[in-house]
Design a protein around this motif. Structure first.
Motif, PDB file in Angstrom:
ATOM      1  N   ALA A   1       0.768  -1.169  -0.155  1.00 24.00           N
ATOM      2  CA  ALA A   1       0.112  -0.074  -0.046  1.00 24.00           C
ATOM      3  C   ALA A   1       0.869   1.190  -0.025  1.00 24.00           C
ATOM      4  O   ALA A   1       1.887   1.285   0.542  1.00 24.00           O
ATOM      5  N   LEU A   2       0.307   2.122  -0.778  1.00 24.16           N
ATOM      6  CA  LEU A   2       1.043   3.534  -0.718  1.00 24.16           C
ATOM      7  C   LEU A   2       0.146   4.576  -0.276  1.00 24.16           C
ATOM      8  O   LEU A   2      -1.049   4.919  -0.659  1.00 24.16           O
ATOM      9  N   ASP A   3       0.582   5.367   0.827  1.00 28.46           N
ATOM     10  CA  ASP A   3      -0.417   6.352   1.467  1.00 28.46           C
ATOM     11  C   ASP A   3      -0.018   7.980   1.062  1.00 28.46           C
ATOM     12  O   ASP A   3       1.176   8.318   1.375  1.00 28.46           O
ATOM     13  N   LEU A   4      -0.704   8.433   0.159  1.00 29.46           N
ATOM     14  CA  LEU A   4      -0.340   9.929  -0.272  1.00 29.46           C
ATOM     15  C   LEU A   4      -0.634  10.940   0.711  1.00 29.46           C
ATOM     16  O   LEU A   4      -1.757  11.028   1.341  1.00 29.46           O
ATOM     17  N   GLY A   5       0.393  11.740   1.165  1.00 30.82           N
ATOM     18  CA  GLY A   5       0.045  12.759   2.040  1.00 30.82           C
ATOM     19  C   GLY A   5       0.260  12.148   3.595  1.00 30.82           C
ATOM     20  O   GLY A   5      -0.911  12.266   4.286  1.00 30.82           O
ATOM     21  N   SER A   6       1.046  11.128   3.983  1.00 31.92           N
ATOM     22  CA  SER A   6       0.711  10.291   5.057  1.00 31.92           C
ATOM     23  C   SER A   6       1.150  10.997   6.366  1.00 31.92           C
ATOM     24  O   SER A   6       0.746  10.490   7.333  1.00 31.92           O
ATOM     25  N   GLY A   7       1.431  12.284   6.509  1.00 27.86           N
ATOM     26  CA  GLY A   7       1.451  13.492   7.595  1.00 27.86           C
ATOM     27  C   GLY A   7       2.238  12.848   8.658  1.00 27.86           C
ATOM     28  O   GLY A   7       3.317  12.030   8.663  1.00 27.86           O
ATOM     29  N   ALA A   8       1.808  12.841   9.929  1.00 28.94           N
ATOM     30  CA  ALA A   8       2.215  12.047  11.251  1.00 28.94           C
ATOM     31  C   ALA A   8       2.405  10.652  11.060  1.00 28.94           C
ATOM     32  O   ALA A   8       2.972   9.870  11.947  1.00 28.94           O
ATOM     33  N   GLY A   9       1.607   9.801  10.185  1.00 23.82           N
ATOM     34  CA  GLY A   9       1.736   8.365  10.090  1.00 23.82           C
ATOM     35  C   GLY A   9       0.768   7.607  10.579  1.00 23.82           C
ATOM     36  O   GLY A   9       0.859   6.548  10.589  1.00 23.82           O
ATOM     37  N   LYS A  10      -0.558   8.294  11.283  1.00 24.78           N
ATOM     38  CA  LYS A  10      -1.407   7.514  11.792  1.00 24.78           C
ATOM     39  C   LYS A  10      -2.016   6.406  10.801  1.00 24.78           C
ATOM     40  O   LYS A  10      -2.227   5.165  11.116  1.00 24.78           O
ATOM     41  N   VAL A  11      -2.334   6.642   9.483  1.00 31.78           N
ATOM     42  CA  VAL A  11      -3.043   5.830   8.556  1.00 31.78           C
ATOM     43  C   VAL A  11      -2.076   4.939   8.389  1.00 31.78           C
ATOM     44  O   VAL A  11      -2.430   3.750   7.968  1.00 31.78           O
TER      45      VAL A  11
END
Length: 386
Positions: free
Chosen positions: A60-70
């Motif tokens: 999986a690739l998370d775009l705009g992962s920010g602080a990483g919660k998702v």
């Protein structure tokens, strides 16, 4: 202040002190939150839950992962046999995620998450590599700028951060609206590029009911707050289809607006879109029977399927059906070729389809039989989920 700078400054500040006003709160399954440090949980800025649609073993690739919660939730869903890559442009948010990474790994007993710096509309360019290069070779003149552009082009071509067709699923949570208007279609194209054939995107984002007025689009504060960059809902959906994705499905649409600014309603939607298999992987001479419940439907290729009718389909139609959620509503049939000499199957076809049967048929008439595997058993990941 430019849009990019406004977004960077606001999210850098939000990495230090939680800002509840950034997007809308999301309730995740609490079982996945136990291993995530509080510093990450309180700095989550999203508008939906795309992560719950992942499957074990996926990349999986998370775009705009920010602080990483998702990403840390996704790590638990895909499990130790899967992997998760978080991509963000903000150094301060990446720092929060990376500080938490060892603790999450310790609590889970495995580590399957990595974080990288890139623009989501340019996923091939590793910006951390570029930052290190600029530390050693700062741009002082036009020739330096030309050499930097050449380096960036080489990196994209020879060492892409996220290679073509390398991920099973792209997810994102309230980030696409932060991309500048002139780069939005590049963003959709990048999502399609990095997905493997048969892969999918599951995206939660903020959309508007009408086009956002020009005056609002010029306000950097409204941009960084997920308002001004929101696409009108139909334009948002059209971005996926223009990028070549198919089977677009609205998984969730909030009935009530998240916010109303002037005459514009902003609401959260979560959608899925699928990348068709390659032409080389698609067998030919098939037909489809639409099962219902509607009397007739038209898919993205323009094919109209009428309930209960055997409809011959092209390879492009078959690719679209196999990639998307259409398989749950159809029976796929294989042609029986008129050939008196039995032949051996040449190879195993993708998605569990059997080789074409060989049996003489009435001249001028094509007979079809069910494929070996039920079409409803074919999942977007290419595996049987029955």
């Amino acid at each position: 202040m430019s849009i990019d700078r406004a977004v960077q400054q606001r999210y850098s500040a939000a990495s230090e002190v939680a800002e509840p006003g950034l997007c809308c709160p999301v309730d995740y399954d609490p079982q996945y939150l136990k291993v995530i440090p509080a510093d990450v949980l309180e700095k989550d800025y999203g508008c939906g839950d795309p992560v719950s649609y992942l499957q074990p073993g996926e990349r999986a690739l998370d775009l705009g992962s920010g602080a990483g919660k998702v990403c840390f939730i996704a790590a638990q869903i895909v499990g130790p046999s899967g992997t998760v890559i978080g991509v963000d442009l903000n150094d301060d948010m990446l720092a929060v995620a990376r500080r938490a990474q060892p603790e999450v790994t310790r609590r889970l007993g495995y580590g399957n998450v990595s974080f990288a710096k890139a623009r989501i509309e340019d996923l091939a360019l590793d910006l951390e590599f570029l930052d290190r290069h600029l530390d050693r070779h700062p741009v002082r003149c036009h020739d330096d700028l030309v050499r930097l552009d050449e380096l960036a082009d080489r990196l994209r071509r020879d060492s892409p951060l996220i290679p073509d067709g390398s991920v099973d699923v792209v997810i994102s949570n309230c980030v696409l609206n932060l991309v500048a208007p002139q780069r939005k279609q590049d963003m959709f194209a990048e999502i399609a590029r990095v997905l493997r054939p048969g892969g999918r995107a599951v995206i939660s984002d903020i959309v508007s009911d009408i086009d956002v007025p020009t005056a609002m689009q010029a306000d950097p504060h409204l941009w960084s707050g997920c308002y001004s960059g929101a696409l009108q809902e139909e334009r948002f959906l059209d971005g996926f289809t223009r990028a070549g994705l198919t089977g677009l499905t609205i998984l969730k649409r909030e009935a009530r607006p998240w916010e109303t600014v002037g005459d514009v309603e902003f609401r959260s939607v979560t959608v899925a879109a699928y990348k068709p298999p390659t032409r080389e992987d698609t067998p030919t001479r098939h037909a489809v029977v639409y099962r219902g419940p509607f009397a007739a439907v038209t898919i993205d290729t323009g094919l109209q399927m009428i309930r209960g009718r055997v409809v011959p389909i092209s390879p492009d139609d078959l690719r679209a059906i196999l990639a998307g959620p259409y398989v749950e509503h159809t029976y796929i049939l294989e042609a029986e070729l008129a050939d008196p000499e039995p032949q051996q199957p040449s190879s195993t076809l993708p998605f569990g389809l059997s080789a074409l049967s060989v049996r003489a048929s009435t001249p001028g008439r094509i007979r079809y039989r069910p494929s070996t595997e039920s079409a409803a058993c074919v999942q977007p990941s290419g595996t049987c989920g029955c």
